[in-house]
Motif scaffolding. Structure first.
Motif, PDB file in Angstrom:
ATOM      1  N   ARG A  24      66.252  46.510  69.136  1.00 37.31           N
ATOM      2  CA  ARG A  24      66.173  47.723  69.942  1.00 37.31           C
ATOM      3  C   ARG A  24      67.413  47.818  70.818  1.00 37.31           C
ATOM      4  NH1 ARG A  24      60.983  46.921  73.469  1.00 37.31           N
ATOM      5  NH2 ARG A  24      60.150  46.295  71.449  1.00 37.31           N
ATOM      6  N   PRO A  25      67.704  48.997  71.359  1.00 34.11           N
ATOM      7  CA  PRO A  25      68.848  49.108  72.272  1.00 34.11           C
ATOM      8  C   PRO A  25      68.686  48.179  73.464  1.00 34.11           C
ATOM      9  CG  PRO A  25      68.115  51.283  71.585  1.00 34.11           C
ATOM     10  CD  PRO A  25      67.079  50.310  71.093  1.00 34.11           C
ATOM     11  N   GLU A  62      59.210  50.320  76.717  1.00 37.52           N
ATOM     12  CA  GLU A  62      58.139  49.338  76.905  1.00 37.52           C
ATOM     13  C   GLU A  62      58.325  48.510  78.174  1.00 37.52           C
ATOM     14  OE1 GLU A  62      56.187  45.496  74.556  1.00 37.52           O
ATOM     15  OE2 GLU A  62      57.831  46.637  73.655  1.00 37.52           O
ATOM     16  N   LEU A  63      59.561  48.095  78.429  1.00 40.75           N
ATOM     17  CA  LEU A  63      59.810  47.128  79.500  1.00 40.75           C
ATOM     18  C   LEU A  63      60.661  47.667  80.643  1.00 40.75           C
ATOM     19  CD1 LEU A  63      60.646  44.135  77.143  1.00 40.75           C
ATOM     20  CD2 LEU A  63      58.504  44.492  78.369  1.00 40.75           C
ATOM     21  N   ALA A 116      62.513  40.262  65.468  1.00 40.45           N
ATOM     22  CA  ALA A 116      63.746  40.673  66.141  1.00 40.45           C
ATOM     23  C   ALA A 116      63.607  40.460  67.648  1.00 40.45           C
ATOM     24  CB  ALA A 116      64.045  42.137  65.852  1.00 40.45           C
ATOM     25  N   ILE A 117      64.729  40.285  68.323  1.00 40.17           N
ATOM     26  CA  ILE A 117      64.713  40.107  69.781  1.00 40.17           C
ATOM     27  C   ILE A 117      64.279  41.411  70.446  1.00 40.17           C
ATOM     28  CG2 ILE A 117      66.103  39.571  71.818  1.00 40.17           C
ATOM     29  CD1 ILE A 117      68.011  38.035  69.920  1.00 40.17           C
ATOM     30  N   ARG A 118      63.293  41.314  71.326  1.00 40.58           N
ATOM     31  CA  ARG A 118      62.845  42.481  72.077  1.00 40.58           C
ATOM     32  C   ARG A 118      63.164  42.375  73.564  1.00 40.58           C
ATOM     33  NH1 ARG A 118      57.669  41.168  74.491  1.00 40.58           N
ATOM     34  NH2 ARG A 118      57.241  43.351  74.946  1.00 40.58           N
ATOM     35  N   ALA A 119      63.403  41.147  74.052  1.00 39.50           N
ATOM     36  CA  ALA A 119      63.742  40.939  75.457  1.00 39.50           C
ATOM     37  C   ALA A 119      64.386  39.568  75.608  1.00 39.50           C
ATOM     38  CB  ALA A 119      62.499  41.036  76.339  1.00 39.50           C
TER      39      ALA A 119
END
Length: 207
Positions: A24-25, A62-63, A116-119
């Motif tokens: 994600r961006p 989301e975050l 995938a990396i989300r944070a």
């Protein structure tokens, strides 16, 4: 960059090969620095994101922010940050272990359903060693190390950075691995060493 050299960059101390990139961006937020250092850190992240052909955004739906970078002088400070223990499970015991080990940096990644990396959370304790590192070098090094899920041993012997004349840059081979890792044809997560051959095939024409 041979396949075996690339494989080593993503093979952890337990022998597991594990690669992941952001899915994600990236939305960075930086704590504990002045405005000048904040600009350096965000600029370094933007430079590496651009190199990768990835994207940044103003907010994560989301975050809010999904890349959180903390600068501080004592591991005991982190558990006092409001609500951080809700984002990082076991924060207190983790900080105690890092303090006992006299660690000056630590990274934690969170992943989505596809791996995938989300944070990511980046903790940087400004000890005497890091105080001596130019801010530009520290910012670029951290940006590079958070762009992919590197091995925990990837940069223990050598920095991801190099000097090009009087300019500090990513080592060309590390930049090439980052760029190859974000090839949309490749998966966002891979746990088989054969993935290193696919990365190498995309790097060979470059360096």
């Amino acid at each position: 960059m041979t396949p075996s050299a690339i494989e080593a960059l993503f093979t952890r101390a337990d022998g597991q090969y594990l690669f992941a990139r952001w899915g994600r961006p990236i939305v960075p937020v930086v704590f504990g620095v002045d405005e000048a250092t904040l600009a350096l850190v965000k600029g370094a992240v933007e430079a590496v994101v651009t190199l990768a052909g990835h994207r940044m955004a103003e907010t994560d739906p989301e975050l809010g922010a999904n890349l959180m970078v903390f600068f501080f002088r004592d591991w005991a400070e982190l558990p006092e940050v409001p609500n951080l223990d809700r984002l990082v499970e076991g924060l207190g015991p983790l900080c105690a272990r890092l303090a006992a080990a006299e660690a000056n940096q630590y990274r934690i990644f969170r992943f989505d359903a596809a791996g995938a990396i989300r944070a990511a959370f980046v903790f940087i304790r400004m000890d005497a060693h890091l105080e001596a590192v130019p801010a530009e070098a520290l910012a670029l090094s951290q940006a590079a190390q958070v762009m992919l899920l590197w091995s925990d041993r990837a940069f223990t012997e050598s920095s991801p950075l190099a000097m090009a004349g009087e300019t500090l840059v990513l080592r060309p081979e590390i930049g090439a691995v980052i760029r190859a890792g974000y090839d949309p044809v490749l998966p966002a997560m891979a746990d088989q060493p054969s993935h290193a051959y696919r990365l190498a095939a995309r790097i060979a024409p470059e360096i």
